[in-house]
Design a protein around this motif. Sequence first.
Motif, short mmCIF file in Angstrom:
data_model
loop_
_atom_site.label_atom_id
_atom_site.label_comp_id
_atom_site.label_asym_id
_atom_site.label_seq_id
_atom_site.Cartn_x
_atom_site.Cartn_y
_atom_site.Cartn_z
N MET A 495 0.81 -1.21 0.00
CA MET A 495 0.00 0.00 0.00
C MET A 495 0.85 1.27 0.00
SD MET A 495 -2.86 -1.36 2.74
CE MET A 495 -4.05 -0.06 2.41
N THR A 496 2.08 1.17 -0.48
CA THR A 496 2.96 2.33 -0.52
C THR A 496 2.32 3.46 -1.32
OG1 THR A 496 4.89 0.88 -0.42
CG2 THR A 496 5.26 3.13 -1.16
N GLN A 497 2.30 4.65 -0.74
CA GLN A 497 1.75 5.87 -1.34
C GLN A 497 0.24 5.80 -1.60
OE1 GLN A 497 4.24 7.84 -4.39
NE2 GLN A 497 5.67 6.14 -4.16
N ALA A 498 -0.45 4.81 -1.03
CA ALA A 498 -1.90 4.77 -1.16
C ALA A 498 -2.50 5.91 -0.32
CB ALA A 498 -2.44 3.43 -0.68
N ASN A 499 -3.57 6.51 -0.82
CA ASN A 499 -4.26 7.59 -0.11
C ASN A 499 -5.30 6.98 0.83
OD1 ASN A 499 -5.56 9.85 0.82
ND2 ASN A 499 -6.00 10.71 -1.19
N LEU A 500 -5.06 7.06 2.15
CA LEU A 500 -5.95 6.45 3.14
C LEU A 500 -6.69 7.51 3.95
CD1 LEU A 500 -3.64 3.58 4.50
CD2 LEU A 500 -5.35 3.47 2.68
N ARG A 501 -6.81 8.70 3.42
CA ARG A 501 -7.48 9.76 4.16
C ARG A 501 -8.97 9.40 4.35
NH1 ARG A 501 -6.06 14.51 5.79
NH2 ARG A 501 -4.10 14.36 4.62
N GLY A 502 -9.35 9.26 5.60
CA GLY A 502 -10.74 8.94 5.91
C GLY A 502 -11.14 7.51 5.65
N THR A 503 -10.19 6.65 5.29
CA THR A 503 -10.49 5.24 5.03
C THR A 503 -10.84 4.52 6.34
OG1 THR A 503 -8.90 5.26 3.21
CG2 THR A 503 -9.63 3.11 4.00
N ASN A 504 -11.91 3.75 6.33
CA ASN A 504 -12.33 3.00 7.52
C ASN A 504 -11.58 1.67 7.57
OD1 ASN A 504 -13.57 1.67 9.60
ND2 ASN A 504 -15.67 2.09 8.92
N LEU A 505 -10.63 1.57 8.49
CA LEU A 505 -9.85 0.34 8.66
C LEU A 505 -10.14 -0.32 10.00
CD1 LEU A 505 -6.42 1.60 7.25
CD2 LEU A 505 -7.96 -0.04 6.16
N CYS A 506 -11.29 0.00 10.58
CA CYS A 506 -11.67 -0.61 11.86
C CYS A 506 -11.82 -2.13 11.70
CB CYS A 506 -12.98 -0.01 12.36
SG CYS A 506 -12.86 1.75 12.78
N GLY A 507 -11.08 -2.87 12.52
CA GLY A 507 -11.16 -4.32 12.46
C GLY A 507 -10.42 -4.94 11.29
N ALA A 508 -9.74 -4.14 10.48
CA ALA A 508 -9.00 -4.67 9.33
C ALA A 508 -7.71 -5.33 9.80
CB ALA A 508 -8.70 -3.56 8.34
N ASP A 509 -7.25 -6.34 9.06
CA ASP A 509 -6.02 -7.05 9.38
C ASP A 509 -4.93 -6.58 8.41
OD1 ASP A 509 -3.95 -8.74 9.97
OD2 ASP A 509 -5.16 -10.57 9.97
N LEU A 510 -3.98 -5.79 8.93
CA LEU A 510 -2.90 -5.23 8.11
C LEU A 510 -1.56 -5.89 8.40
CD1 LEU A 510 -4.10 -1.62 8.69
CD2 LEU A 510 -3.73 -2.51 6.40
N LYS A 511 -1.59 -7.07 8.97
CA LYS A 511 -0.33 -7.73 9.32
C LYS A 511 0.54 -7.95 8.08
CE LYS A 511 1.62 -11.67 11.81
NZ LYS A 511 1.32 -12.93 12.55
N GLY A 512 1.78 -7.44 8.13
CA GLY A 512 2.72 -7.61 7.02
C GLY A 512 2.48 -6.67 5.86
N ALA A 513 1.48 -5.80 5.96
CA ALA A 513 1.20 -4.86 4.87
C ALA A 513 2.28 -3.79 4.79
CB ALA A 513 -0.16 -4.21 5.07
N LYS A 514 2.57 -3.34 3.59
CA LYS A 514 3.53 -2.26 3.38
C LYS A 514 2.77 -0.94 3.42
CE LYS A 514 6.61 -5.45 2.57
NZ LYS A 514 7.49 -5.89 3.64
N VAL A 515 2.67 -0.38 4.62
CA VAL A 515 1.95 0.86 4.82
C VAL A 515 2.59 1.59 6.00
CG1 VAL A 515 0.22 -0.27 6.28
CG2 VAL A 515 -0.35 1.89 5.17
N SER A 516 2.72 2.89 5.90
CA SER A 516 3.43 3.65 6.92
C SER A 516 2.50 4.13 8.02
CB SER A 516 4.13 4.85 6.28
OG SER A 516 3.18 5.79 5.82
N ASP A 517 3.11 4.51 9.15
CA ASP A 517 2.34 5.08 10.25
C ASP A 517 1.68 6.39 9.83
OD1 ASP A 517 2.90 3.04 12.00
OD2 ASP A 517 4.63 4.02 12.90
N GLU A 518 2.37 7.14 8.96
CA GLU A 518 1.81 8.40 8.48
C GLU A 518 0.53 8.17 7.69
OE1 GLU A 518 4.93 7.49 8.25
OE2 GLU A 518 6.01 8.95 9.48
#
Length: 539
Positions: A495-518
């Motif tokens: 998910m590098t450089q994906a736009n997650l503004r306002g994305t609902n990730l409640c209960g989502a499993d992101l284990k091992g995903a390439k996504v930053s804290d920002e």
Amino acid sequence: MSYCVNPTCPHPENALQDLVCAACGHALRLRDRYRASRPLGKGGFGATFLAADEGLPGNPSCVIKQLRPNTQSASVLKMARELFEREATTLGRIGNHPQIPRLLDYFEEQSNFYLVQEYVEGETLKQEYERRGVFNETEIRKVLTEILPALGFMHNNGVIHRDIKPANIIRRRQDGQLVLIDFGAVSSQVNKTTIDEDDEDPSGLLTNFAIGTPGFAPPEQMAMRPVFSSDIYATAMCCMYLMTGRSPKDFPHDPFTGEINWKSQVQVSENLKAVFDKMLQQAVTQRFRSAAEVLAAIDTKPAQAPDAGAMQSISSGSQYQSATQPKPSPPNSRIQAGVRSSTANTDFGSGMFTTADNTRSQAKTGDLKGGRRVIVEYGHGKRNFTNQELSKVSLGSASLAGIVMSRSKLVEADLCHADLTNASFQGANMAQAKLSGTNLRDAKMQRVILFKADLGSASLIQADLREANLQSAYMSKTDLTGANLSGANLKGAYMTQANLRGTNLCGADLKGAKVSDEQLAVAKTNWATIRPDGSKRLF
């Protein structure tokens, strides 16, 4: 494991947590963030290593390229450094393309130069041939239509690769897309007169990196006068290797003209034979001048259909356009957008079809016939295609806003750059589907299976992806503004450089995903959200 990159280290293997090499005392983290884990290759020019970037969350993989000439000649070292810096400059200028690894960093440390690039996991076309054997015509056409847009992008930026060969084209495991690697020879202008007359080049550095690979490189490149079409010649020679397994140097040739006698070695349609004939012209003036010209020639049907013998190696997906029907859309847009297309004879954007009446391909459910049927019926007002078997269907660039394909099987479907605004794919199986650049704004995709799907640069604004399976999906630069991914499986998603503004990730499993804290900081998460490191946090 930590691997020491010191060229003289006697025992480079160290424990993962070590900071200093036990054998030579060399620091094991370059720039205090990059840790090499194993070598990928080496030569007279340098060495490459698989590494982890410990400066980013999740320690994403990357490739470190180290300048390592095996000679102490000052002039050769100077030349190697210039080539290295040129590669960094070139990658920095043209690396914003899905088929070219991005340059992540460039620095000097302890008198060594390093490039850090995006890691492309997969196997090269050379390795693929060695594993599975010769390619047929349909597969070769697909190779051409995938790699030529990347070449066109490079050439439009004034860059000649100069070392196109099967070992430098890798099929990315994540999405199956071909990627050009090793830009060490790009636009080099090195010749013997640039080094001292009494200097030697025992490493072969200048020959290997300034000229290219003998056999794949055309005559003008070997004479230090490369042009853009030199890459086109080399691409054709790659195809010859894939269809025969023979090195270009092993092909018979005309002793008077130097032309390669390849026609007796392969069995392809007259159309593709004519394309290769022009790609492999010894004289630059007789060769295709651009990747766009090659794509246009591939898209054009010959005056007569190929005979049965030539068709034996062509699978059911290959089609030919009637000479009396409209010409295909120009390939320039595909080059600029980097869009892969193996179905150039069908104009999905307009809903018009130019497939010849006398085509010999045997269309089956899930191939082009399925795509034509969907678009024709959609054009007549049909919107509901629930529970359809449409695996490997090609709907690229089609305008299908509001279409309903709930619970349909779309495994490996090509939907690149299609307009699917407000479409419904609830419960559909879209594993390994190609959706790069696709508009899925407001789409309903609850519980959809998108395992290993390519969603790069797709628009999923306000899309409903609740409980969707996006495991190992490629989502670089995907726009997920306001999308609902609650309870979604995003394990290992890129998910590098994906736009997650306002994305609902409640209960989502992101284990091992390439996504930053920002990125996650602007999304909606809760106690049930599993972070990339496998932990849960209260927010």
